[in-house]
Scaffold this active site. Structure first.
Site, PDB file in Angstrom:
ATOM      1  N   GLU A   1      -0.382   4.172  -5.885  1.00 33.83           N
ATOM      2  CA  GLU A   1      -0.788   4.951  -5.070  1.00 33.83           C
ATOM      3  C   GLU A   1       0.159   5.778  -4.572  1.00 33.83           C
ATOM      4  OE1 GLU A   1      -3.031   2.980  -2.038  1.00 33.83           O
ATOM      5  OE2 GLU A   1      -1.601   1.047  -2.715  1.00 33.83           O
TER       6      GLU A   1
ATOM      7  N   HIS B   1      -9.530  -3.163   2.454  1.00 36.53           N
ATOM      8  CA  HIS B   1     -10.296  -2.061   3.149  1.00 36.53           C
ATOM      9  C   HIS B   1     -12.029  -2.956   3.602  1.00 36.53           C
ATOM     10  CE1 HIS B   1      -7.876   0.740   3.551  1.00 36.53           C
ATOM     11  NE2 HIS B   1      -7.114   1.078   1.812  1.00 36.53           N
TER      12      HIS B   1
ATOM     13  N   ASP C   1      -5.549   7.825  -2.461  1.00 35.71           N
ATOM     14  CA  ASP C   1      -3.879   7.069  -1.207  1.00 35.71           C
ATOM     15  C   ASP C   1      -3.103   8.181  -1.768  1.00 35.71           C
ATOM     16  OD1 ASP C   1      -3.839   5.510   0.463  1.00 35.71           O
ATOM     17  OD2 ASP C   1      -4.978   4.545  -0.880  1.00 35.71           O
TER      18      ASP C   1
END
Length: 254
Positions: A150, A47, A176
């Protein structure tokens, strides 16, 4: 020349290892975080704006500090794994692992044949440019493979994922997981927190160290209380923006 010791692998074995997330992509900031007293710094490729060339100076920056680097990969991709290992990362986290088969594929990408499918390159930073004698036979000894779970499905498969040979630790992704539960953006919801606590208990039951990302100091303490071995508390950008916003708010302007 000896194979470098994996300090993250040692730190995660004990309860209370504390780290921070590096999201800015700045080697200077990563180095500063490594000097702040954390046990580890997560260098994010999933990310954050980091590819393999940008990862190298981050690894070099953290190497000069007392903190250990942990690289989060962008995906379970054999090519990226090979490149990241060859530039000297020895602790890597695979995102979005759902089942034992994906876990086996992740581990295989970190092992040389016949145990896996990692490509062989002698002149790499990982081998100290050919200086580590017998590197290919002992490289796996100092690697740390972390698998990120996740989703509800992944957590349900935790025991069989953790049982895959070569898996060193499990990381639970709280944001998540909350989204998977239909509670996106609500990590603090009691149902999400209960699921996180149960995941930590499940990891302890199978003898695997487990990690998580916390939103701050109070939640990090909660997670250690749940039984998580290692916790990353916040990120460089989060710490900076929190301090910057507080500073703007505190200064009276005419």
């Amino acid at each position: 020349m000896e194979l470098p010791v994996n300090h993250f692998k040692k730190a995660m074995q004990r309860k209370g290892a504390l780290g921070v997330w590096s999201m800015s992509g700045s080697p200077l900031v990563a180095e500063a975080l490594g000097c702040a007293g954390y046990d580890f710094v997560v260098l994010d490729m999933e990310h954050a704006p980091n590819d393999v060339p940008r990862l190298l100076p981050l690894l070099q920056a953290v190497a000069g500090t007392s903190a250990a680097p942990l690289v989060r990969l962008p995906w379970n991709d054999i090519v990226v794994v090979k490149q990241v290992l060859d530039i000297g990362a020895n602790s890597i986290m695979f995102p979005y692992i759902q089942n034992a088969e994906e876990a086996r594929r992740a581990v295989a990408a970190t092992r040389y044949p016949p145990d896996g499918v990692r490509g062989v390159a002698g002149m790499s930073r990982a081998t100290r440019f050919g200086g580590v004698g017998g590197y290919f036979g002992k490289a796996a000894d100092e690697l740390c493979v972390v698998l990120q779970l996740e989703t509800i499905e992944a957590v349900a498969n935790l025991a069989e994922i953790a049982a895959v040979p070569g898996v060193d630790s499990i990381f639970i992704g709280p944001s998540d997981l909350s989204a998977s539960m239909g509670l996106i953006g609500q990590v603090d919801h009691p149902s999400v927190q209960e699921a996180l606590a149960k995941a930590a208990e499940a990891c302890a039951a199978v003898g695997k160290p487990t990690g998580i990302l916390a939103s701050g100091a109070a939640r990090a303490s909660d997670y250690f209380g749940y039984g998580f071995n290692w916790v990353a508390s916040g990120s460089d950008l989060g710490l900076m923006m929190g301090a910057a916003r507080a500073e703007v708010k505190a200064i009276e302007r005419g």
